[in-house]
Design a protein around this motif. Structure first.
Motif, PDB file in Angstrom:
ATOM      1  N   TRP A 208       3.120   8.999  -9.736  1.00 49.89           N
ATOM      2  CA  TRP A 208       2.767  10.064  -8.805  1.00 49.89           C
ATOM      3  C   TRP A 208       2.297  11.301  -9.556  1.00 49.89           C
ATOM      4  O   TRP A 208       1.397  11.999  -9.104  1.00 49.89           O
ATOM      5  CB  TRP A 208       3.947  10.404  -7.900  1.00 49.89           C
ATOM      6  CG  TRP A 208       4.151   9.388  -6.823  1.00 49.89           C
ATOM      7  CD1 TRP A 208       5.210   8.556  -6.670  1.00 49.89           C
ATOM      8  CD2 TRP A 208       3.257   9.068  -5.752  1.00 49.89           C
ATOM      9  NE1 TRP A 208       5.037   7.752  -5.576  1.00 49.89           N
ATOM     10  CE2 TRP A 208       3.844   8.044  -4.991  1.00 49.89           C
ATOM     11  CE3 TRP A 208       2.008   9.554  -5.366  1.00 49.89           C
ATOM     12  CZ2 TRP A 208       3.231   7.502  -3.876  1.00 49.89           C
ATOM     13  CZ3 TRP A 208       1.411   9.012  -4.254  1.00 49.89           C
ATOM     14  CH2 TRP A 208       2.015   8.006  -3.519  1.00 49.89           C
TER      15      TRP A 208
ATOM     16  N   LYS B 254       0.589  21.442  -2.306  1.00 47.70           N
ATOM     17  CA  LYS B 254       1.666  20.457  -2.188  1.00 47.70           C
ATOM     18  C   LYS B 254       2.493  20.823  -0.958  1.00 47.70           C
ATOM     19  O   LYS B 254       3.027  21.917  -0.870  1.00 47.70           O
ATOM     20  CB  LYS B 254       2.553  20.465  -3.431  1.00 47.70           C
ATOM     21  CG  LYS B 254       1.936  19.750  -4.615  1.00 47.70           C
ATOM     22  CD  LYS B 254       2.868  19.725  -5.801  1.00 47.70           C
ATOM     23  CE  LYS B 254       4.004  18.784  -5.550  1.00 47.70           C
ATOM     24  NZ  LYS B 254       4.856  18.562  -6.711  1.00 47.70           N
TER      25      LYS B 254
ATOM     26  N   PRO C 244       5.765  19.834   1.392  1.00 45.75           N
ATOM     27  CA  PRO C 244       6.971  19.015   1.445  1.00 45.75           C
ATOM     28  C   PRO C 244       6.892  18.051   2.639  1.00 45.75           C
ATOM     29  O   PRO C 244       6.527  18.449   3.745  1.00 45.75           O
ATOM     30  CB  PRO C 244       8.106  20.014   1.637  1.00 45.75           C
ATOM     31  CG  PRO C 244       7.501  21.365   1.676  1.00 45.75           C
ATOM     32  CD  PRO C 244       6.022  21.245   1.564  1.00 45.75           C
ATOM     33  N   ALA C 245       7.193  16.797   2.406  1.00 46.75           N
ATOM     34  CA  ALA C 245       7.003  15.749   3.404  1.00 46.75           C
ATOM     35  C   ALA C 245       7.973  15.771   4.591  1.00 46.75           C
ATOM     36  O   ALA C 245       7.566  15.421   5.690  1.00 46.75           O
ATOM     37  CB  ALA C 245       7.060  14.381   2.734  1.00 46.75           C
TER      38      ALA C 245
ATOM     39  N   THR D  98       7.071  16.681   8.621  1.00 47.68           N
ATOM     40  CA  THR D  98       5.687  17.102   8.834  1.00 47.68           C
ATOM     41  C   THR D  98       5.054  16.402  10.028  1.00 47.68           C
ATOM     42  O   THR D  98       4.175  16.972  10.680  1.00 47.68           O
ATOM     43  CB  THR D  98       4.823  16.864   7.590  1.00 47.68           C
ATOM     44  OG1 THR D  98       4.934  15.495   7.211  1.00 47.68           O
ATOM     45  CG2 THR D  98       5.240  17.758   6.451  1.00 47.68           C
ATOM     46  N   SER D  99       5.494  15.194  10.343  1.00 49.34           N
ATOM     47  CA  SER D  99       4.905  14.494  11.488  1.00 49.34           C
ATOM     48  C   SER D  99       5.483  14.999  12.811  1.00 49.34           C
ATOM     49  O   SER D  99       4.995  14.640  13.878  1.00 49.34           O
ATOM     50  CB  SER D  99       5.138  12.987  11.372  1.00 49.34           C
ATOM     51  OG  SER D  99       6.507  12.695  11.495  1.00 49.34           O
TER      52      SER D  99
END
Length: 67
Positions: free
Chosen positions: A16, A36, A38-39, A42-43
């Motif tokens: 990565w 960047k 943060p995941a 997020t959806s």
């Protein structure tokens, strides 16, 4: 088994990092910015009002802001 799991994680992290480094390099050449994000969640976040809640996304196909 625990040592092998640690080794696998290290290898994946390097992979990565290489992708990230290459992306930044290409963006710099093209005069673009890289962000960047943060995941987590997020959806579930509404792009218009920033309201985040698990009920915003009840399925993969449908997003409905609960705000």
């Amino acid at each position: 088994a625990k040592q092998k799991a640690g080794l696998n994680k290290s290898i994946l992290n390097v992979g990565w990092h290489i992708i990230e480094t290459y992306t930044k390099y290409k963006a710099y050449q093209a005069g673009k910015a890289v962000f960047k994000i943060p995941a987590p969640h997020t959806s579930q976040e509404c792009a218009e009002c920033d309201h985040t809640h698990p009920d915003n996304r009840k399925s993969q196909e449908l997003f409905v802001c609960g705000n």
